[in-house]
Design an enzyme around this catalytic site. Structure first.
Site, PDB file in Angstrom:
ATOM      1  NE  ARG A 106      -3.767   0.877   2.062  1.00 43.74           N
ATOM      2  CZ  ARG A 106      -4.964   1.098   2.609  1.00 43.74           C
ATOM      3  NH1 ARG A 106      -5.085   1.916   3.639  1.00 43.74           N
ATOM      4  NH2 ARG A 106      -6.044   0.505   2.145  1.00 43.74           N
ATOM      5  CG  HIS A 133      -8.482   0.417  -2.674  1.00 43.25           C
ATOM      6  ND1 HIS A 133      -7.714  -0.638  -2.231  1.00 43.25           N
ATOM      7  CD2 HIS A 133      -9.132   0.893  -1.570  1.00 43.25           C
ATOM      8  CE1 HIS A 133      -7.893  -0.794  -0.936  1.00 43.25           C
ATOM      9  NE2 HIS A 133      -8.742   0.115  -0.504  1.00 43.25           N
ATOM     10  CD  GLN A 136     -12.978  -0.975  -0.420  1.00 43.55           C
ATOM     11  OE1 GLN A 136     -12.122  -0.778   0.419  1.00 43.55           O
ATOM     12  NE2 GLN A 136     -14.209  -1.352  -0.108  1.00 43.55           N
ATOM     13  CG  ASP A 229     -12.903   7.499  -1.219  1.00 51.55           C
ATOM     14  OD1 ASP A 229     -12.789   7.286   0.001  1.00 51.55           O
ATOM     15  OD2 ASP A 229     -11.923   7.498  -1.999  1.00 51.55           O
ATOM     16  CB  CYS A 270     -13.749   2.180   0.403  1.00 54.92           C
ATOM     17  SG  CYS A 270     -13.160   3.890   0.483  1.00 54.92           S
ATOM     18  NE  ARG A 315     -11.005  -4.245   0.994  1.00 56.95           N
ATOM     19  CZ  ARG A 315     -10.000  -3.427   1.370  1.00 56.95           C
ATOM     20  NH1 ARG A 315     -10.252  -2.402   2.163  1.00 56.95           N
ATOM     21  NH2 ARG A 315      -8.769  -3.601   0.918  1.00 56.95           N
TER      22      ARG A 315
HETATM   23  N1  NVA Z   1      -9.378   7.485  -1.571  1.00 62.59           N
HETATM   24  C1  NVA Z   1      -9.062   7.022  -0.249  1.00 62.59           C
HETATM   25  C2  NVA Z   1      -9.428   5.580  -0.083  1.00 62.59           C
HETATM   26  C3  NVA Z   1      -9.188   5.038   1.308  1.00 62.59           C
HETATM   27  C4  NVA Z   1      -9.516   3.575   1.421  1.00 62.59           C
HETATM   28  C5  NVA Z   1      -7.581   7.256   0.019  1.00 62.59           C
HETATM   29  O1  NVA Z   1      -6.780   6.975  -0.882  1.00 62.59           O
HETATM   30  O2  NVA Z   1      -7.245   7.724   1.102  1.00 62.59           O
HETATM   31  N1   CP Z   2     -11.144   0.710   2.711  1.00 62.99           N
HETATM   32  C1   CP Z   2      -9.867   0.644   3.129  1.00 62.99           C
HETATM   33  O1   CP Z   2      -8.941   0.413   2.363  1.00 62.99           O
HETATM   34  O2   CP Z   2      -9.712   0.821   4.472  1.00 62.99           O
HETATM   35  P1   CP Z   2      -8.318   0.981   5.223  1.00 62.99           P
HETATM   36  O3   CP Z   2      -7.693   2.271   4.742  1.00 62.99           O
HETATM   37  O4   CP Z   2      -8.689   1.019   6.678  1.00 62.99           O
HETATM   38  O5   CP Z   2      -7.442  -0.191   4.886  1.00 62.99           O
END
Ligand code: NVA
Ligand code: CP
Length: 331
Positions: A106, A133, A136, A229, A270, A315
């Protein structure tokens, strides 16, 4: 179906059949988990979990799923490893590839996870980048399939910043699976044209469609699924809040949005979400701009339309499917 040895970096790399296979495998693994049937077919194997951004769901899903599959896991956070600062991605990939059977990443640019996969020699799984993602998406599609009993032909509307990982990924998965994707946002927040073009070609094959509109009322009418989101994603500077609040407030998901979509519509997010004042950032924004919520109201979040906690649970089952399939433990 044989996905052994494949990395999971973006759903662009997977066919409709492969994506549906992973969703069905996840449903089977979920059923086994509920019935207490052990699936620890990967005993003796280990996975590395690299997180250059924070996480609750993704980290826990990889750890629980790895454990259920019989594997060990090692968590690397941004402050405790050499990655990027003292050691290149290419070298890190070659080191971790000697010790682990798979690597989750990540972080920031998609090129980083692509480079990791190029040199690791073992499957690499994208746990979120700025652009995509994909794990997800499998969770969301499993949740939708559980609810509606199908995916093809459904209308999914994304409201908010449609240039980032979540909207990009919804557009791809809808285009691959023959669903009707609508992005509702101001034009400057539309996904980039190159990706839209690629997805239009996927949609031609699957029977899906892609619509980008600034008109939230027209865009959300008769939708099956409304998604949103956060307005500011991880890694973005605090300075963008003011502009995002101004630009994206008309695209907040409210009960009027859900009514316009129809009584059978569902709401996905998400998570994490700013739907109330239960977070530090939510309270700071409240102090500064007077908002009680942001991308969705608490009423929608807590309503009968909302499937967000099924989605969060899924998830884990879908990440388990990705690891099982790519490590050859799905049969
Ligand atoms: N768009 C958000 C998704 C978090 C799961 C981010 O990248 O922070
Ligand atoms: N939806 C998601 O990716 O959650 P986290 O950022 O908590 O992993």
């Amino acid at each position: 179906m044989n996905l052994k040895g494949r990395s999971f970096l973006t759903l662009k790399d997977f066919t409709e059949e492969e994506i549906l296979y992973l969703i069905d495998l996840a449903a089977d693994l979920k059923d086994k988990k509920k019935r207490g049937v052990q699936v620890d077919r990967l005993r003796g194997k280990n996975v590395a979990l690299i997180f250059e951004k924070t996480s609750t769901r993704t980290r826990c899903s990889f750890e629980v799923a790895a454990h259920d599959l019989g594997m060990g896991s090692t968590y690397l956070d941004p402050s405790c490893s050499q990655i990027g600062k003292k050691e290149s991605i290419k070298d890190t990939a070659r080191v971790l590839g000697r010790m682990f059977e798979g690597i989750e990443y990540r972080g920031f640019e998609q090129e980083i996870v692509e480079e990791l996969a190029k040199y690791a020699g073992v499957p690499v799984w994208n746990g979120l980048t700025n652009e995509y993602h994909p794990t997800q998406m499998l969770a969301d599609m499993l949740t939708i399939k559980e609810h509606f009993g199908k995916l093809k032909g459904l209308k999914l509307v994304y409201m908010g910043d449609a240039r980032y990982n979540m909207a990009n990924s919804y557009m791809i998965v809808c285009a691959k699976l023959g669903m009707h994707f609508v992005a509702c946002a101001p034009e400057k927040y539309f996904p980039n044209q190159k990706l839209v073009g690629e997805c239009e070609r996927f949609a031609e094959i699957s029977g899906g469609t892609i619509t980008l509109t600034e008109n939230a009322t027209v865009g959300t009418r008769d939708a099956d699924i409304i998604c949103t989101d956060v307005w500011v994603s991880m890694g973005e500077p605090d300075e963008v809040w003011e502009e995002r609040i101004r630009d994206l407030s008309p695209y907040k998901v409210t009960m009027d949005t859900m009514k316009n979509a129809g009584p059978k519509s569902v709401f996905l997010h998400c998570l994490p979400s700013y739907h109330d004042l239960g977070t530090k950032i939510g309270r700071q924004i409240h102090e500064k701009y007077g908002l009680d919520d942001m991308e969705c109201t608490d009423e929608v979040f807590e309503s009968e339309h909302s499937l967000v906690f099924d989605e969060a649970e899924n998830r884990m089952h879908t990440i388990k499917a990705v690891m099982a399939a790519t490590l050859g433990a799905d049969r």
